[in-house]
Design a protein around this motif. Sequence first.
Motif, PDB file in Angstrom:
ATOM      1  N   GLU A 148       4.031  -5.562 -12.735  1.00  0.00           N
ATOM      2  CA  GLU A 148       4.115  -6.115 -11.321  1.00  0.00           C
ATOM      3  C   GLU A 148       3.746  -7.434 -11.335  1.00  0.00           C
ATOM      4  O   GLU A 148       2.801  -7.945 -12.245  1.00  0.00           O
ATOM      5  CB  GLU A 148       3.210  -5.159 -10.536  1.00  0.00           C
ATOM      6  N   GLU A 153       6.916   5.760  -5.560  1.00  0.00           N
ATOM      7  CA  GLU A 153       5.527   5.217  -6.108  1.00  0.00           C
ATOM      8  C   GLU A 153       4.234   6.025  -5.769  1.00  0.00           C
ATOM      9  O   GLU A 153       3.991   5.851  -4.557  1.00  0.00           O
ATOM     10  CB  GLU A 153       5.377   3.796  -6.069  1.00  0.00           C
ATOM     11  N   LYS A 206       3.206   1.598 -13.583  1.00  0.00           N
ATOM     12  CA  LYS A 206       3.276   0.206 -13.115  1.00  0.00           C
ATOM     13  C   LYS A 206       1.866  -0.503 -13.466  1.00  0.00           C
ATOM     14  O   LYS A 206       0.911   0.005 -13.135  1.00  0.00           O
ATOM     15  CB  LYS A 206       3.516   0.239 -11.665  1.00  0.00           C
ATOM     16  N   GLU A 246      11.818  -2.367  -4.667  1.00  0.00           N
ATOM     17  CA  GLU A 246      10.972  -1.450  -4.183  1.00  0.00           C
ATOM     18  C   GLU A 246      10.846  -1.920  -2.562  1.00  0.00           C
ATOM     19  O   GLU A 246      10.939  -3.132  -1.982  1.00  0.00           O
ATOM     20  CB  GLU A 246       9.546  -2.161  -4.687  1.00  0.00           C
ATOM     21  N   ASN A 277       6.947   3.629  -1.641  1.00  0.00           N
ATOM     22  CA  ASN A 277       5.479   4.111  -1.833  1.00  0.00           C
ATOM     23  C   ASN A 277       5.101   5.257  -0.886  1.00  0.00           C
ATOM     24  O   ASN A 277       5.515   5.323   0.115  1.00  0.00           O
ATOM     25  CB  ASN A 277       4.450   3.000  -1.648  1.00  0.00           C
ATOM     26  N   ASP A 315       1.788   3.949  -9.736  1.00  0.00           N
ATOM     27  CA  ASP A 315       1.595   2.569  -9.329  1.00  0.00           C
ATOM     28  C   ASP A 315       0.194   2.061  -9.410  1.00  0.00           C
ATOM     29  O   ASP A 315      -0.654   2.876  -9.514  1.00  0.00           O
ATOM     30  CB  ASP A 315       1.885   2.592  -7.612  1.00  0.00           C
TER      31      ASP A 315
HETATM   32 MG    MG Z   1       4.344  -0.010  -4.997  1.00  0.00          MG
END
Ligand code: MG
Length: 320
Positions: free
Chosen positions: A266, A179, A230, A88, A147, A209
């Motif tokens: 996460e 994401e 996530k 990421e 992201n 996310d």
């Molecule tokens: Mg993220």
Amino acid sequence: TSASIGITMGNGDYERPEDIIRDADTAMNRAKAKGRARYQIYDVEMHASSISQLELETDLRRAIERQELRVYYQPIISLQTRRITSLEALVRWQHPRRGLTLPGEFMPLAEDTGLVLPIGEWVLRTALTDLKVWREVGFKDLQVAVNVSVRQLESQDLIGLVKSALKDTGLPAQALQLEITESAAMHDVEQTAKILDVLGKMGIDISIDDFGTSYSSLGYLNRFPVRHLKIAQTFTRNIPDRRDDTAITHAIIALAHALKLTVIAEGVENERQLATLIPLGCEYIQGYMISRPQPADAIVQVLNESPKNLKIRELPSQLN
Ligand code: MG
Ligand code: C2E
Ligand code: MG
């Protein structure tokens, strides 16, 4: 429609009407920053902090051209293969006076001012350029996860940008994960569905996310071509000790699997969290237990160490 209200008291110190308006405006901006649809009464400390915000904004405008932004990378590993499948991309700002600054301190401002558009583009291009190098030295199937902010979904030609960044690096769409936070995706469902549809058809891997942290309309989830959910760190942080967070984690994983999505947890910091996630069938994890976000030049070493250095090897019975 809602209103944010700033109030200042006329206490005899004011000499000019503009000053009253300025302070009420500062208070109104504070009310907006605190979540909108509320009022805020001005106090002198706000003036100092609004000056420092203004300085930050001026600095941020120059940060890209001055090459002060950095992309750090954090591995996401598959619990099945115990290998790093993706990294990421997390932006950092090497501020000349403040030092290495985390996104929480400047991304809200970037979002408010629209600076998130050039920053987001720069992060995407940098991440793909770095990925290309890692793929060339042997990590052929590695992906990067970038992201995407709500502004990018709304006002930027995200599809054009992604196509152009892939073309410039010569990478296939499958190399890229995007994401999107749940709240960003829900902001304008029709528009999001349209954009994600095109990106999904191109072969880009889309993740939602911080799932579970905001208002989510589960019915819409089906309409987005999403591959992964996530689970936000706010839930994983407290498993298995807090019963409610553990129950939510169970429910999110069950929901994802029912919708044929995979789950990335996460914020996995320790083995107890991991031991809770494994029996639930969570597919991927990300967190300090595996690695903190690292600058690009440290990543090849991280990739080479994987999977032999991964502490999850210490839990073989639960993995099998
Ligand atoms: Mg993220
Ligand atoms: P996110 O996308 O949910 O990223 C995960 C955050 O959790 C990262 O914080 C990461 O450093 C942190 N984290 C990862 N593992 C652990 C762990 O085991 N324990 C703890 N306590 N924290 C962990 P970071 O880097 O500060 O980023 C915060 C948020 O800023 C990100 O949340 C993302 O929403 C946003 N962000 C970062 N880079 C970008 C970007 O390039 N564009 C956009 N639009 N947003 C970004
Ligand atoms: Mg997250």
